[in-house]
Motif scaffolding. Structure first.
Motif, PDB file in Angstrom:
ATOM      1  N   VAL A  15       0.765  -0.961  -0.001  1.00  0.00           N
ATOM      2  CA  VAL A  15       0.004  -0.148   0.055  1.00  0.00           C
ATOM      3  C   VAL A  15       0.765   1.454  -0.138  1.00  0.00           C
ATOM      4  N   GLU A  16       2.063   1.268   0.782  1.00  0.00           N
ATOM      5  CA  GLU A  16       2.723   2.476   0.869  1.00  0.00           C
ATOM      6  C   GLU A  16       3.485   2.639  -0.533  1.00  0.00           C
ATOM      7  N   GLN A  17       3.855   1.608  -1.162  1.00  0.00           N
ATOM      8  CA  GLN A  17       4.270   1.674  -2.645  1.00  0.00           C
ATOM      9  C   GLN A  17       3.332   2.225  -3.637  1.00  0.00           C
ATOM     10  N   LEU A  18       2.088   1.738  -3.555  1.00  0.00           N
ATOM     11  CA  LEU A  18       1.069   2.203  -4.132  1.00  0.00           C
ATOM     12  C   LEU A  18       1.062   3.642  -3.982  1.00  0.00           C
ATOM     13  N   HIS A 117      -6.619  -0.630   2.925  1.00  0.00           N
ATOM     14  CA  HIS A 117      -6.432   0.556   2.385  1.00  0.00           C
ATOM     15  C   HIS A 117      -7.558   0.711   1.294  1.00  0.00           C
ATOM     16  N   GLU A 118      -8.177   1.964   0.996  1.00  0.00           N
ATOM     17  CA  GLU A 118      -8.828   2.297   0.059  1.00  0.00           C
ATOM     18  C   GLU A 118      -8.509   2.017  -1.418  1.00  0.00           C
ATOM     19  N   ILE A 119      -7.220   2.354  -1.554  1.00  0.00           N
ATOM     20  CA  ILE A 119      -6.363   2.271  -2.901  1.00  0.00           C
ATOM     21  C   ILE A 119      -6.578   0.804  -3.314  1.00  0.00           C
ATOM     22  N   GLN A 120      -6.515  -0.046  -2.644  1.00  0.00           N
ATOM     23  CA  GLN A 120      -6.565  -1.393  -2.864  1.00  0.00           C
ATOM     24  C   GLN A 120      -8.042  -1.771  -3.601  1.00  0.00           C
ATOM     25  N   ILE A 121      -9.223  -1.184  -3.109  1.00  0.00           N
ATOM     26  CA  ILE A 121     -10.573  -1.331  -3.251  1.00  0.00           C
ATOM     27  C   ILE A 121     -10.706  -0.681  -4.779  1.00  0.00           C
ATOM     28  N   ASP A 122      -9.904   0.460  -4.955  1.00  0.00           N
ATOM     29  CA  ASP A 122     -10.115   1.239  -6.367  1.00  0.00           C
ATOM     30  C   ASP A 122      -9.198   0.191  -7.219  1.00  0.00           C
ATOM     31  N   GLN A 123      -8.190  -0.474  -7.030  1.00  0.00           N
ATOM     32  CA  GLN A 123      -7.378  -1.408  -7.774  1.00  0.00           C
ATOM     33  C   GLN A 123      -8.199  -2.514  -8.205  1.00  0.00           C
ATOM     34  N   ALA A 124      -9.114  -2.923  -7.121  1.00  0.00           N
ATOM     35  CA  ALA A 124      -9.937  -4.321  -7.470  1.00  0.00           C
ATOM     36  C   ALA A 124     -11.000  -3.813  -8.262  1.00  0.00           C
ATOM     37  N   LYS A 125     -11.648  -2.686  -8.185  1.00  0.00           N
ATOM     38  CA  LYS A 125     -12.719  -2.548  -9.152  1.00  0.00           C
ATOM     39  C   LYS A 125     -12.317  -2.124 -10.645  1.00  0.00           C
ATOM     40  N   SER A 126     -11.033  -1.532 -10.450  1.00  0.00           N
ATOM     41  CA  SER A 126     -10.375  -0.984 -11.744  1.00  0.00           C
ATOM     42  C   SER A 126     -10.343  -2.435 -12.726  1.00  0.00           C
ATOM     43  N   ALA A 127      -9.751  -3.359 -11.855  1.00  0.00           N
ATOM     44  CA  ALA A 127      -9.594  -4.511 -12.635  1.00  0.00           C
ATOM     45  C   ALA A 127     -10.670  -5.605 -12.931  1.00  0.00           C
ATOM     46  N   GLY A 128     -11.722  -5.056 -12.473  1.00  0.00           N
ATOM     47  CA  GLY A 128     -13.150  -5.551 -13.011  1.00  0.00           C
ATOM     48  C   GLY A 128     -13.898  -6.478 -11.893  1.00  0.00           C
TER      49      GLY A 128
END
Length: 262
Positions: A15-18, A117-128
């Motif tokens: 998450v820190e890297q993202l 973290h929210e950014i992981q949820i963004d990544q998941a949705k973006s991937a479908g």
């Protein structure tokens, strides 16, 4: 440290890297059916089929498995939802796997990862993904509630995973609609379907919530036990990944749901 502690420590690094990379994940419209609605109306026990190459407890399960072929086999066999492990370090998964499956099947799609973290949820949705996983044992109450609210605001279904009755109460406190019982003890990694039965006795079935039994489902007998306890679905990975016939193995789990629960 437990396996979960090690995984969460790795997730914090990722998450820190993202966040440091300032990456932006493009939005993606959800066109898949709601997992919650499909589970609420189904007459048979539904199967959430998992794309799983490896795990910390079992090691290699299906090294080199092709996610597109696996997902297509699950879909053709009648899976209600496909779960894709996206953790690389411990499960040999990836978000590329998730995106490839998203382009292959039209049914609900679960991003199986350790969300902090929210950014992981963004990544998941973006991937479908149309569903994400939140593990109660991995999150404090504030973070659990915040991530649940955020995922819902994006139109995602949320599978909230619990391991005991105390965690069930925490899941109910955020008004979780889909609650999964992981039958695997996070400390010993032993699997016992009695966990589903134990939690089902405290589960508010009259509140239009759905219960899912996760881990340790190998055959029709296991499926019938989960259904009898009140589960609407089972989440199955290893037994399907190892099966010579995905269609036969999956359909054997689609048992009738009894009217009366334990």
């Amino acid at each position: 440290m437990t396996i979960l502690d090690k995984i969460i420590a790795q997730k914090k690094i990722e998450v820190e890297q993202l966040l440091a990379s300032d990456v932006k994940f493009p939005g993606r419209e959800i066109t898949r059916p709601s997992l919650y609605k499909s589970l609420r109306t189904a007459k048979q026990l539904q199967v959430i089929s998992e794309m799983k190459r490896a795990s910390p407890s079992k090691g290699l399960i299906a090294e080199g498995a092709n996610p597109v072929r696996q997902a297509a086999a699950y879909y053709e066999a009648g899976a209600a939802c496909i779960s894709v492990l996206t953790d690389k370090e411990f499960f040999q998964g990836s978000f590329d796997d998730l995106a490839a499956v998203a382009d292959t099947v039209p049914i609900p799609l679960l991003c199986k990862d350790f969300m902090i973290h929210e950014i992981q949820i963004d990544q998941a949705k973006s991937a479908g993904a149309s569903v994400i996983l939140l593990i109660v044992a991995a999150l404090d109450d504030q973070t659990l509630g915040r991530l649940y609210t955020y995922a819902n605001s994006l139109g995602l279904d949320v599978l909230v995973e619990v391991h005991n009755v105390e965690e069930l109460q925490r899941a109910l406190a955020i008004d979780a609609a889909i609650i999964g019982v992981n039958n695997r003890d996070l400390h010993t990694f032993e699997v016992d379907l009695a966990q589903t039965e134990l939690i089902a006795k405290e589960f508010p079935f009259d509140e239009e919530r759905v219960l899912i039994s996760e881990s340790g489902i190998w055959n029709a007998e296991d499926a019938e036990r989960a259904a009898k306890a009140g589960a609407s679905a089972v989440l199955v990975g290893e037994s399907l990944m190892r099966s010579d016939s995905v269609k036969e193995a999956l359909r054997a789990l689609q048992v009738e749901k009894p009217v009366n629960r334990l």
